[in-house]
Design an enzyme around this catalytic site. Structure first.
Site, PDB file in Angstrom:
ATOM      1  N   SER A 154      30.256  66.373  20.481  1.00 44.06           N
ATOM      2  CA  SER A 154      30.951  67.324  19.620  1.00 44.06           C
ATOM      3  C   SER A 154      31.698  68.343  20.485  1.00 44.06           C
ATOM      4  O   SER A 154      32.518  67.963  21.317  1.00 44.06           O
ATOM      5  CB  SER A 154      29.958  67.986  18.648  1.00 44.06           C
ATOM      6  OG  SER A 154      30.626  68.652  17.599  1.00 44.06           O
ATOM      7  N   GLU A 201      36.361  60.438  17.958  1.00 48.72           N
ATOM      8  CA  GLU A 201      35.494  60.600  16.781  1.00 48.72           C
ATOM      9  C   GLU A 201      35.698  62.004  16.249  1.00 48.72           C
ATOM     10  O   GLU A 201      36.207  62.876  16.951  1.00 48.72           O
ATOM     11  CB  GLU A 201      34.023  60.349  17.139  1.00 48.72           C
ATOM     12  CG  GLU A 201      33.406  61.334  18.120  1.00 48.72           C
ATOM     13  CD  GLU A 201      32.866  62.622  17.486  1.00 48.72           C
ATOM     14  OE1 GLU A 201      32.501  62.602  16.297  1.00 48.72           O
ATOM     15  OE2 GLU A 201      32.823  63.650  18.178  1.00 48.72           O
ATOM     16  N   HIS A 225      29.238  61.883  14.951  1.00 43.39           N
ATOM     17  CA  HIS A 225      28.375  62.667  14.059  1.00 43.39           C
ATOM     18  C   HIS A 225      27.750  61.740  13.020  1.00 43.39           C
ATOM     19  O   HIS A 225      28.100  61.771  11.832  1.00 43.39           O
ATOM     20  CB  HIS A 225      29.185  63.766  13.371  1.00 43.39           C
ATOM     21  CG  HIS A 225      29.702  64.807  14.316  1.00 43.39           C
ATOM     22  ND1 HIS A 225      30.740  64.573  15.192  1.00 43.39           N
ATOM     23  CD2 HIS A 225      29.315  66.093  14.515  1.00 43.39           C
ATOM     24  CE1 HIS A 225      30.981  65.682  15.886  1.00 43.39           C
ATOM     25  NE2 HIS A 225      30.128  66.612  15.494  1.00 43.39           N
TER      26      HIS A 225
END
Length: 303
Positions: free
Chosen positions: A108, A206, A274
């Site tokens: 992330s 992502e 995620h």
């Protein structure tokens, strides 16, 4: 530069270089690391909160430096993402990291640190679930946990459609170093001295919580910056919670608009990001992406 493998009984550090973490979730996450036979050392400021940050920039930087400098710490795990790593990247002592290479794990917002550390030092880092935000969740599944084995035993990783349904967007086969991570964070590297280098590399993308028009905007910026054309292949991980709130292209339509006419392999649907299961991978190692048999083959990340 691959870090050394872990052994049972090793001490690992936990820091929060981005957003603040919850104490109970952190303790639950530490119990998982203990179950792997590891001792845990917490960063001095890991439970700090300063607005939407886990302490001041200096606090978070201090914990990062302390863990890399500590000879008793064999690996560093991030507590969670959120926001904040780009704020400390310019002030990191990269010579310290290069002289004390060790496992560094997260995803992330940690994408900015993965990119900065790899490009400034050559150290292989790991894209995987985090101590507070993931380990404590009920859906932290067997495969996600099993991916930590790669830190103890050098292993080639193989992703096939037995793990999740995969879609071929553009055909081909390519080998290259895996780079990338969170799409919106990668956009923040552009125009800085940490700008993502995709030349001849396999680019992983992502994201989470972004509507299709936002994904479109991010991909357009990557395209205009030459990052998509420069890549040898594209690995599309999980795009979680990206449903449009109004009339819109679907995510698949957006992805096809940007990738279907490329003369290089592009595969979507990998459970990297995620999501659970979360297929954890080393960044900065050689890999092979093939649409012939729908596979991603990844070299070991440790020695």
């Amino acid at each position: 530069m691959r870090p050394r493998r872990l052994n049972k009984g090793d001490t690992v550090g936990v820091i929060a270089p981005a957003g603040p973490t919850d104490k109970d979730e952190l303790l639950d996450g530490i119990s998982f690391l203990n179950s792997l036979g590891l001792h845990v050392k917490l960063g001095k400021h890991v439970l700090n909160q300063y607005g939407y940050l886990a302490g001041s920039d200096q606090n978070r930087l201090e914990d990062l430096h302390a863990m890399f400098a500590d000879k008793d710490v064999s690996a560093i795990f991030c507590a969670r993402g959120g926001y904040g790593t780009a704020r400390i990247a310019p002030y990191i002592n990269y010579h310290l990291i290069a002289n004390n290479p060790k496992i560094f794990w997260g995803y992330s917002d940690i994408t900015f640190l993965h990119t900065a550390i790899r490009q400034m030092t050559g150290l292989v880092t790991f894209h995987g679930p985090m101590v507070s935000s993931d380990f404590s969740k009920d859906d932290f599944d067997y495969l996600s946990k099993q991916m930590f084995d790669q830190l103890f035993y050098p292993a080639t990783l193989l992703y096939t459609d037995k793990i999740s349904p995969l879609k071929i967007i553009s055909h081909g086969e390519a080998c290259g170093e895996i780079v990338g991570g969170n799409l919106s964070v990668l956009i923040n590297t552009l125009g800085t001295r940490f700008e993502l280098d995709t030349s001849g590399k396999l680019l992983l993308l992502e994201d989470v919580g972004e509507e299709p028009y936002r994904i479109d905007a991010f991909l357009n910026q990557l395209k205009l910056a030459g990052k998509i054309d420069a890549a040898a292949g594209i690995i599309l991980g999980d795009f979680n919670n990206v449903a449009p709130k109004k009339s819109s292209f679907t995510l698949d339509q957006v992805l096809h608009q940007y990738f279907q006419h490329l003369h290089k392999p592009v595969i979507s649907g990998l459970k990297i990001g995620h999501c659970f299961p979360h297929f954890s991978i080393p960044l900065g190692v050689e890999a092979k992406l093939s649409t012939t048999d729908k596979t991603l083959l990844i070299s070991p990340g440790i020695t």
